[in-house]
Motif scaffolding. Structure first.
Motif, short mmCIF file in Angstrom:
data_model
loop_
_atom_site.label_atom_id
_atom_site.label_comp_id
_atom_site.label_asym_id
_atom_site.label_seq_id
_atom_site.Cartn_x
_atom_site.Cartn_y
_atom_site.Cartn_z
N VAL A 24 22.10 -13.15 94.20
CA VAL A 24 23.50 -12.87 94.29
C VAL A 24 24.44 -13.65 93.46
O VAL A 24 25.40 -13.02 92.90
CB VAL A 24 24.03 -13.31 96.00
CG1 VAL A 24 25.43 -13.13 95.99
CG2 VAL A 24 23.15 -12.25 96.83
N VAL A 79 25.25 -4.08 98.18
CA VAL A 79 26.13 -5.03 98.43
C VAL A 79 27.64 -4.99 98.76
O VAL A 79 28.19 -4.29 97.89
CB VAL A 79 25.90 -5.89 97.00
CG1 VAL A 79 26.48 -7.18 97.04
CG2 VAL A 79 24.51 -6.04 96.58
N VAL A 126 29.63 -12.26 101.05
CA VAL A 126 28.65 -11.26 100.41
C VAL A 126 27.84 -11.05 101.57
O VAL A 126 26.90 -11.58 102.16
CB VAL A 126 27.82 -11.82 99.11
CG1 VAL A 126 26.99 -10.68 98.41
CG2 VAL A 126 28.85 -12.15 97.94
N LEU A 162 31.20 -6.68 99.06
CA LEU A 162 31.84 -7.87 98.64
C LEU A 162 33.18 -7.81 99.43
O LEU A 162 34.17 -7.00 99.32
CB LEU A 162 32.31 -7.93 97.18
CG LEU A 162 31.14 -7.75 96.11
CD1 LEU A 162 31.59 -7.48 94.72
CD2 LEU A 162 29.99 -8.96 96.59
#
Length: 81
Positions: A30, A72, A53, A74
């Motif tokens: 990450v 992913v 995250v 954010l």
């Protein structure tokens, strides 16, 4: 390898997109991924220092290794009143 990125709140507003698919190196963490995004999207570099995250809908650490097809998210801090 390809991962899907979901942008929320101020990140979404600055980039004017809510998601994209990006190509990153195999075995990227990450942390590596955040560094990659800072280079690709310098306009959100400062925002990326304080985000949460989530990978595949679970919050994760900076040393988590991403896999092909991961999603992913954010998530910047949100203030309220």
């Amino acid at each position: 390898m390809k991962v899907k990125v979901l942008y929320f709140s101020s990140l979404k507003d600055k980039l004017k997109i809510s998601q994209e698919t990006v190509e990153i190196k195999e075995n990227s963490t990450v942390s590596d991924f955040i560094t990659y995004l800072k280079n690709v999207h310098p306009e959100i570099e400062k925002n990326l220092d304080s985000i949460m995250v989530a990978v595949n809908e679970e919050y994760t650490s900076q040393d988590h290794i991403l896999k092909e097809g991961d999603v992913v998210a954010l998530i910047p801090p949100v203030s309220g009143g």
